[in-house]
Design a protein around this motif. Structure first.
Motif, PDB file in Angstrom:
ATOM      1  N   GLY A  73     -15.297  -8.620 -30.111  1.00 37.78           N
ATOM      2  CA  GLY A  73     -16.558  -7.914 -29.943  1.00 37.78           C
ATOM      3  C   GLY A  73     -17.001  -7.841 -28.500  1.00 37.78           C
ATOM      4  O   GLY A  73     -16.257  -8.173 -27.582  1.00 37.78           O
ATOM      5  N   ILE A  74     -18.234  -7.424 -28.339  1.00 39.19           N
ATOM      6  CA  ILE A  74     -18.834  -7.254 -27.016  1.00 39.19           C
ATOM      7  C   ILE A  74     -19.582  -8.533 -26.634  1.00 39.19           C
ATOM      8  O   ILE A  74     -20.332  -9.091 -27.441  1.00 39.19           O
ATOM      9  N   TYR A  75     -19.365  -8.954 -25.407  1.00 43.57           N
ATOM     10  CA  TYR A  75     -20.053 -10.118 -24.840  1.00 43.57           C
ATOM     11  C   TYR A  75     -20.574  -9.726 -23.464  1.00 43.57           C
ATOM     12  O   TYR A  75     -20.169  -8.713 -22.900  1.00 43.57           O
ATOM     13  N   PHE A  76     -21.464 -10.528 -22.939  1.00 37.97           N
ATOM     14  CA  PHE A  76     -22.020 -10.286 -21.611  1.00 37.97           C
ATOM     15  C   PHE A  76     -21.859 -11.543 -20.773  1.00 37.97           C
ATOM     16  O   PHE A  76     -22.052 -12.652 -21.272  1.00 37.97           O
ATOM     17  N   ARG A  89     -20.597  -6.284 -18.983  1.00 40.58           N
ATOM     18  CA  ARG A  89     -20.164  -6.258 -20.378  1.00 40.58           C
ATOM     19  C   ARG A  89     -18.681  -6.582 -20.460  1.00 40.58           C
ATOM     20  O   ARG A  89     -17.875  -6.058 -19.698  1.00 40.58           O
ATOM     21  N   LEU A  90     -18.319  -7.445 -21.413  1.00 41.53           N
ATOM     22  CA  LEU A  90     -16.929  -7.831 -21.659  1.00 41.53           C
ATOM     23  C   LEU A  90     -16.556  -7.397 -23.071  1.00 41.53           C
ATOM     24  O   LEU A  90     -17.388  -7.497 -23.982  1.00 41.53           O
ATOM     25  N   LEU A  91     -15.334  -6.985 -23.273  1.00 38.02           N
ATOM     26  CA  LEU A  91     -14.882  -6.611 -24.608  1.00 38.02           C
ATOM     27  C   LEU A  91     -13.663  -7.453 -24.981  1.00 38.02           C
ATOM     28  O   LEU A  91     -12.612  -7.353 -24.344  1.00 38.02           O
ATOM     29  N   LEU A  92     -13.830  -8.290 -26.009  1.00 34.63           N
ATOM     30  CA  LEU A  92     -12.766  -9.144 -26.506  1.00 34.63           C
ATOM     31  C   LEU A  92     -12.136  -8.484 -27.722  1.00 34.63           C
ATOM     32  O   LEU A  92     -12.824  -8.199 -28.707  1.00 34.63           O
ATOM     33  N   LEU A  93     -10.835  -8.201 -27.649  1.00 38.48           N
ATOM     34  CA  LEU A  93     -10.097  -7.609 -28.759  1.00 38.48           C
ATOM     35  C   LEU A  93      -8.991  -8.566 -29.174  1.00 38.48           C
ATOM     36  O   LEU A  93      -8.215  -9.019 -28.334  1.00 38.48           O
ATOM     37  N   LYS A  94      -8.933  -8.873 -30.458  1.00 41.43           N
ATOM     38  CA  LYS A  94      -7.883  -9.779 -30.951  1.00 41.43           C
ATOM     39  C   LYS A  94      -6.915  -9.012 -31.806  1.00 41.43           C
ATOM     40  O   LYS A  94      -7.194  -8.012 -32.360  1.00 41.43           O
TER      41      LYS A  94
END
Length: 94
Positions: A73-76, A89-94
């Motif tokens: 998801g999106i993190y900051f 903004r950071l986007l973590l994709l698994k």
């Protein structure tokens, strides 16, 4: 020595297992670098101490403060240093 406070965009973004977060400080100061979720809840404190002037980089491994993997998801990331504050903004994709 950099001439301004600056929070750079993390790399890579989006990321899978880890990402590097870089920032610059024109002077020695107390620094707080934290990860937040989209609801504004603190996920992990990456830096919480005094740092010297210069360029700095921290790696976030996608774990929360308890060492557990966080969901995709999106993190900051938020940098607070002296009177400076900035978020990316950071986007973590698994």
């Amino acid at each position: 020595v950099p001439d301004e406070f600056f929070l750079y965009q993390n790399y890579p973004n989006p990321f899978n297992s880890s990402t590097a977060i870089s920032f610059s400080l024109p002077q020695s100061c107390d620094v707080s670098l934290k990860i937040f979720d989209v609801n504004g809840r603190a996920v992990k404190a990456l830096v919480s101490n005094r740092l010297d002037a210069g360029f700095h980089s921290v790696v976030w491994d996608g774990l929360n403060g308890r060492g557990e993997p966080v969901a995709s998801g999106i993190y900051f990331v938020t940098l607070n240093a002296d009177r400076f504050s900035s978020s990316k903004r950071l986007l973590l994709l698994k």
